[in-house]
Enzyme design. Structure first.
Site, PDB file in Angstrom:
ATOM      1  N   GLU A 231      11.527  -6.286  -9.109  1.00 45.23           N
ATOM      2  CA  GLU A 231      10.921  -5.185  -9.643  1.00 45.23           C
ATOM      3  C   GLU A 231      11.861  -4.068 -10.123  1.00 45.23           C
ATOM      4  O   GLU A 231      12.519  -3.393  -9.774  1.00 45.23           O
ATOM      5  CB  GLU A 231      10.444  -4.277  -8.082  1.00 45.23           C
ATOM      6  CG  GLU A 231       9.412  -5.203  -7.444  1.00 45.23           C
ATOM      7  CD  GLU A 231       8.620  -4.228  -6.599  1.00 45.23           C
ATOM      8  OE1 GLU A 231       7.435  -4.443  -6.692  1.00 45.23           O
ATOM      9  OE2 GLU A 231       8.919  -3.458  -5.931  1.00 45.23           O
TER      10      GLU A 231
ATOM     11  N   SER B  79       3.831  -2.199 -11.931  1.00 51.29           N
ATOM     12  CA  SER B  79       2.605  -1.949 -12.905  1.00 51.29           C
ATOM     13  C   SER B  79       1.879  -3.301 -13.267  1.00 51.29           C
ATOM     14  O   SER B  79       1.306  -3.429 -14.475  1.00 51.29           O
ATOM     15  CB  SER B  79       2.923  -1.280 -13.985  1.00 51.29           C
ATOM     16  OG  SER B  79       3.584   0.108 -13.804  1.00 51.29           O
TER      17      SER B  79
ATOM     18  N   GLY C 100       1.786  -2.762  -6.301  1.00 50.38           N
ATOM     19  CA  GLY C 100       1.392  -1.372  -5.692  1.00 50.38           C
ATOM     20  C   GLY C 100       0.267  -0.690  -5.904  1.00 50.38           C
ATOM     21  O   GLY C 100      -0.791  -1.216  -5.300  1.00 50.38           O
ATOM     22  N   GLY C 101       0.045   0.200  -6.682  1.00 53.98           N
ATOM     23  CA  GLY C 101      -1.208   0.845  -6.999  1.00 53.98           C
ATOM     24  C   GLY C 101      -2.538  -0.189  -7.205  1.00 53.98           C
ATOM     25  O   GLY C 101      -3.474   0.283  -6.754  1.00 53.98           O
TER      26      GLY C 101
ATOM     27  N   TRP D  12       0.691  -1.166  -0.049  1.00 54.20           N
ATOM     28  CA  TRP D  12      -0.057  -0.043   0.046  1.00 54.20           C
ATOM     29  C   TRP D  12       0.976   1.528   0.183  1.00 54.20           C
ATOM     30  O   TRP D  12       0.310   2.311  -0.023  1.00 54.20           O
ATOM     31  CB  TRP D  12      -0.977  -0.244   1.144  1.00 54.20           C
ATOM     32  CG  TRP D  12      -2.199  -0.938   1.152  1.00 54.20           C
ATOM     33  CD1 TRP D  12      -2.282  -2.001   0.365  1.00 54.20           C
ATOM     34  CD2 TRP D  12      -2.962  -1.170   2.454  1.00 54.20           C
ATOM     35  NE1 TRP D  12      -3.300  -2.949   0.714  1.00 54.20           N
ATOM     36  CE2 TRP D  12      -3.883  -2.275   1.792  1.00 54.20           C
ATOM     37  CE3 TRP D  12      -3.497  -0.426   3.264  1.00 54.20           C
ATOM     38  CZ2 TRP D  12      -4.983  -2.378   2.509  1.00 54.20           C
ATOM     39  CZ3 TRP D  12      -4.698  -0.991   4.050  1.00 54.20           C
ATOM     40  CH2 TRP D  12      -5.398  -1.998   3.757  1.00 54.20           C
TER      41      TRP D  12
HETATM   42  P1  PGA Z   1       3.219  -0.515  -8.809  1.00 53.96           P
HETATM   43  O1  PGA Z   1       4.156  -0.554  -7.549  1.00 53.96           O
HETATM   44  O2  PGA Z   1       2.345  -1.817  -8.892  1.00 53.96           O
HETATM   45  O3  PGA Z   1       2.567   0.631  -8.437  1.00 53.96           O
HETATM   46  O4  PGA Z   1       4.055  -0.359 -10.017  1.00 53.96           O
HETATM   47  C1  PGA Z   1       5.006  -1.892  -7.196  1.00 53.96           C
HETATM   48  C2  PGA Z   1       5.682  -1.785  -6.147  1.00 53.96           C
HETATM   49  O5  PGA Z   1       6.439  -0.905  -6.008  1.00 53.96           O
HETATM   50  O6  PGA Z   1       5.833  -2.816  -5.166  1.00 53.96           O
END
Ligand code: PGA
Length: 253
Positions: free
Chosen positions: A167, A214, A235-236, A11
């Site tokens: 990542e 992403s 993340g998002g 989050w």
């Molecule tokens: P994101 O972030 O899915 O928003 O690209 C992933 C993360 O930083 O763990």
């Protein structure tokens, strides 16, 4: 090798405790219905006790986004492994945002990783190259260095508990995910061989390697269909109940 896929929501610095309650209310039933996928939510520290309480008995795990390696002492603003362990089964270590903005290094990653394993917390250790490094063809060199230094002096017997999150920094929060093939190649050609060198074939095969950057409901199943992508760090999309539930569902065997 059959590895249980693990989908974790990071989050980041989003949601007050009151908002966290709403978000968990909106996604817990959907997440509970997902079978044979390890599911983890990583809220800010202030919501860890709440999530630990709300998710008890649901099979959904709770993770912290960082922690200090020392057990206690004069480290203003930090949380110790045992403080994290009170509420969490998991901890994210070495996220690229911590490396970029808060001075995290392979050396501090290593200290945190050892502290997590010693305290029975499952570490999710992030590695990945920047855009510059990617464009100059240095991905292999960077992730191998991050693993060789970050994972030094770990007892092989503990290695299979580690989760690695690949990542690529250029894919985080940009909407420009890596292709599934590219990520799988990094996992298979660079990361797992680096883990094999440290921990031996059998242990390295047992380690889950997530992809992060992403990930959405639209691209998740393509990642999960790859041989060496064992889940996602999200993340998002983890802040959107329907999206995150769909990602977790896509990981079902
Ligand atoms: P994101 O972030 O899915 O928003 O690209 C992933 C993360 O930083 O763990």
């Amino acid at each position: 090798m059959n590895r249980t896929l693990v989908v974790a929501g990071n989050w980041k610095m989003n949601k007050t405790a009151a908002e966290a309650r709403e978000l968990v209310d909106a996604m817990s039933a959907g997440l509970r219905s997902v079978e044979n996928v390890e599911r983890v939510l990583c809220p800010p520290y202030t919501s860890l006790p709440l999530l630990a309480e709300m998710l008890t008995g649901t099979g959904i795990g709770v993770g912290a986004q960082d922690m200090h390696w020392e057990e206690k002492g004069a480290f203003t603003g930090e949380l110790s492994p045992s403080m994290v362990r009170e509420f969490c089964e998991y901890v994210i270590i070495g996220h690229s945002e911590r490396r970029a903005y808060f001075g995290e290094t392979d050396e501090t990653v290593n200290k945190k990783l050892r502290a997590a394993l010693n305290n029975d917390i499952i570490p999710i250790v992030c590695v990945g190259e920047t855009l510059d490094e990617y464009e100059s063809g240095r991905t292999e060199e960077v992730v191998r260095r991050q693993i060789a230094s970050g994972f030094a002096d770990i007892d092989s017997a503990n290695a299979s508990r580690i989760i690695v999150a690949y990542e690529p920094v250029w894919a985080i929060g940009t909407g420009k995910a890596s292709s599934a093939e590219n990520a799988n190649n990094v996992h298979k050609q660079f990361i797992r061989p680096a883990l094999t060198e440290l921990f031996g074939e059998e242990n390295a095969q047992a380690i889950r390697i997530q992809y992060g950057g992403s990930v959405t409901a639209a691209n998740a199943s393509e990642f999960f269909s790859q041989s060496d992508i064992d889940g996602a760090l999200v993340g998002g999309a983890s802040l959107k109940p329907d999206e995150f539930i769909a990602i977790a569902k896509a990981a079902q065997p």
